[in-house]
Design a protein around this motif. Sequence first.
Motif, mmCIF file in Angstrom:
data_model
loop_
_atom_site.group_PDB
_atom_site.id
_atom_site.type_symbol
_atom_site.label_atom_id
_atom_site.label_comp_id
_atom_site.label_asym_id
_atom_site.label_seq_id
_atom_site.Cartn_x
_atom_site.Cartn_y
_atom_site.Cartn_z
ATOM 1 N N ASN A 108 -35.332 50.944 12.893
ATOM 2 C CA ASN A 108 -35.694 50.985 11.151
ATOM 3 C C ASN A 108 -36.262 52.518 10.478
ATOM 4 O O ASN A 108 -35.783 52.937 9.509
ATOM 5 C CB ASN A 108 -36.106 50.011 11.285
ATOM 6 C CG ASN A 108 -36.112 48.302 11.715
ATOM 7 O OD1 ASN A 108 -34.486 48.153 11.370
ATOM 8 N ND2 ASN A 108 -37.122 47.762 11.617
ATOM 9 N N ILE A 109 -37.171 52.504 10.992
ATOM 10 C CA ILE A 109 -38.161 53.898 10.598
ATOM 11 C C ILE A 109 -37.162 55.411 10.465
ATOM 12 O O ILE A 109 -36.767 56.518 10.100
ATOM 13 C CB ILE A 109 -39.271 54.202 11.053
ATOM 14 C CG1 ILE A 109 -40.054 52.788 10.144
ATOM 15 C CG2 ILE A 109 -40.019 55.124 10.452
ATOM 16 C CD1 ILE A 109 -41.122 52.564 10.228
ATOM 17 N N LYS A 110 -36.180 55.515 12.102
ATOM 18 C CA LYS A 110 -35.653 55.984 12.309
ATOM 19 C C LYS A 110 -33.988 57.047 11.516
ATOM 20 O O LYS A 110 -33.868 57.309 10.452
ATOM 21 C CB LYS A 110 -35.210 56.709 13.695
ATOM 22 C CG LYS A 110 -36.120 57.229 14.656
ATOM 23 C CD LYS A 110 -35.619 57.763 15.377
ATOM 24 C CE LYS A 110 -37.208 58.866 16.636
ATOM 25 N NZ LYS A 110 -35.824 58.863 17.747
ATOM 26 N N LEU A 111 -33.948 55.705 11.359
ATOM 27 C CA LEU A 111 -32.733 55.079 9.865
ATOM 28 C C LEU A 111 -33.796 55.311 8.675
ATOM 29 O O LEU A 111 -32.454 56.058 7.802
ATOM 30 C CB LEU A 111 -32.167 54.056 9.742
ATOM 31 C CG LEU A 111 -30.894 53.354 10.694
ATOM 32 C CD1 LEU A 111 -30.630 51.876 10.539
ATOM 33 C CD2 LEU A 111 -30.149 54.367 10.685
ATOM 34 N N ALA A 112 -34.648 55.238 8.305
ATOM 35 C CA ALA A 112 -34.517 55.823 7.024
ATOM 36 C C ALA A 112 -34.702 56.958 6.881
ATOM 37 O O ALA A 112 -34.612 58.212 5.584
ATOM 38 C CB ALA A 112 -36.313 55.434 5.951
ATOM 39 N N THR B 298 -33.891 61.717 12.323
ATOM 40 C CA THR B 298 -32.112 61.970 13.262
ATOM 41 C C THR B 298 -32.445 60.021 14.335
ATOM 42 O O THR B 298 -34.004 59.871 13.736
ATOM 43 C CB THR B 298 -32.398 62.397 13.566
ATOM 44 O OG1 THR B 298 -33.051 62.437 15.736
ATOM 45 C CG2 THR B 298 -31.886 64.328 13.924
ATOM 46 N N GLU B 299 -30.954 59.889 13.737
ATOM 47 C CA GLU B 299 -31.611 58.308 14.543
ATOM 48 C C GLU B 299 -31.642 57.871 16.132
ATOM 49 O O GLU B 299 -31.853 57.051 16.610
ATOM 50 C CB GLU B 299 -29.811 57.209 14.593
ATOM 51 C CG GLU B 299 -30.310 56.391 14.343
ATOM 52 C CD GLU B 299 -28.570 55.372 13.750
ATOM 53 O OE1 GLU B 299 -28.324 54.093 14.357
ATOM 54 O OE2 GLU B 299 -27.754 56.445 12.895
ATOM 55 N N ASN B 300 -31.442 59.035 16.845
ATOM 56 C CA ASN B 300 -31.868 58.582 17.837
ATOM 57 C C ASN B 300 -33.154 58.794 19.089
ATOM 58 O O ASN B 300 -34.333 58.645 18.298
ATOM 59 C CB ASN B 300 -31.731 60.414 18.998
ATOM 60 C CG ASN B 300 -29.824 61.573 18.299
ATOM 61 O OD1 ASN B 300 -29.261 60.276 18.510
ATOM 62 N ND2 ASN B 300 -29.909 62.490 18.330
ATOM 63 N N VAL B 301 -32.430 57.436 18.903
ATOM 64 C CA VAL B 301 -33.451 56.750 20.358
ATOM 65 C C VAL B 301 -33.634 57.030 21.454
ATOM 66 O O VAL B 301 -32.404 56.787 21.995
ATOM 67 C CB VAL B 301 -33.766 55.266 19.854
ATOM 68 C CG1 VAL B 301 -34.385 54.981 18.005
ATOM 69 C CG2 VAL B 301 -32.618 54.620 19.831
ATOM 70 N N ARG B 302 -34.520 56.520 22.163
ATOM 71 C CA ARG B 302 -34.905 56.902 23.843
ATOM 72 C C ARG B 302 -34.310 55.596 24.520
ATOM 73 O O ARG B 302 -35.241 54.481 24.374
ATOM 74 C CB ARG B 302 -35.815 57.302 24.437
ATOM 75 C CG ARG B 302 -36.273 57.952 26.023
ATOM 76 C CD ARG B 302 -37.118 58.478 26.619
ATOM 77 N NE ARG B 302 -36.607 60.151 26.366
ATOM 78 C CZ ARG B 302 -36.851 61.239 26.523
ATOM 79 N NH1 ARG B 302 -38.619 60.735 26.847
ATOM 80 N NH2 ARG B 302 -36.912 62.207 25.868
ATOM 81 N N ALA B 303 -33.606 55.260 25.724
ATOM 82 C CA ALA B 303 -33.612 53.869 25.619
ATOM 83 C C ALA B 303 -34.505 54.064 26.807
ATOM 84 O O ALA B 303 -35.408 54.431 27.523
ATOM 85 C CB ALA B 303 -31.702 54.266 26.657
#
Length: 308
Positions: free
Chosen positions: A254-258, A266-271
């Motif tokens: 959520n916060i990365k989208l914001a 950036t929107e990238n998250v780690r699996a």
Amino acid sequence: MKIDWKGVMPAVTTKFNNDDTLDLKMFEVNIKAQLAAGVHGVILGGTLGEASTLSDDEKRILTRVTVNIVNNKIPVITNIAEQTTKGAILAAQKAKEDGASGLMILPPMRYKAGDRETIAYFKEVAKSTTLPIMVYNNPIDYKIEVTMDMFEELISLDNIQAVKESTRDISNVTRIKNRFADRLKILCGVDTLALESLLMGAHGWVAGLVDAFPKETVAIYELQKAGRIKEALKIYRWFLPLLELDINPKLVQNIKLAEVATGIGTENVRAPRLPLVGEERKKVVAIIEHGLKTRPKLPEYKNIALTS
């Protein structure tokens, strides 16, 4: 650097490139935006920082890079979330070597320690370092509560100085103030209770949505501190739907989208985390877009005088 344990301290996200390596360029963009807004400290390696997915080397790189970026303007606080006392002591040692100003420490991970074990854990780590410590008290998510009686024992050590108060019980701020006065500094760790906690006497705010909206977050803190409560409340009411994105299992996504929406992430998250999709994503994007469309014009909030 001495830590006053007050003000807004962002729990910053970790930025990743498309190939899952650290995106240090965008990380620097975000840290500089936090500095420009006037935050009072930076906290690395918390839940928002996806610390459980980071290697030891990556954690150390992030600490060193942040220390270099802030250049002694504000303290850099490293989070410690380990499974063993030995591991926590080693992490504290590395944090100091890498230039951290202080530590935020969670209770033991995975094992649900009893009160005596939890006290012993915090004390052993505190005795192993000269760095000042903030205890992260979040029984909702981590299933271990640090009670008032436990804090009574812990503050026998001078470097245990603060608590990140995340019990969701707003009256805990008053309990801590009544019991310990200012010996134990209080930083609210729940975005949706931040202004309420500050008005009840909390010294600061460990914030999440500050990662995307640093100026608005700091403005709320500075305005309430100056006694300009109506102005702070107006911004806070606008902010609440966004702040609720932090009180969610997908808070990182959520916060990365914001952050993307405000141009500082950036929107990238780690699996195993994955970016949001479908209806879930649409709902979050709608909240962010509405927040941007209705974003308030901020008063000059830096260096404002206290009202009489």
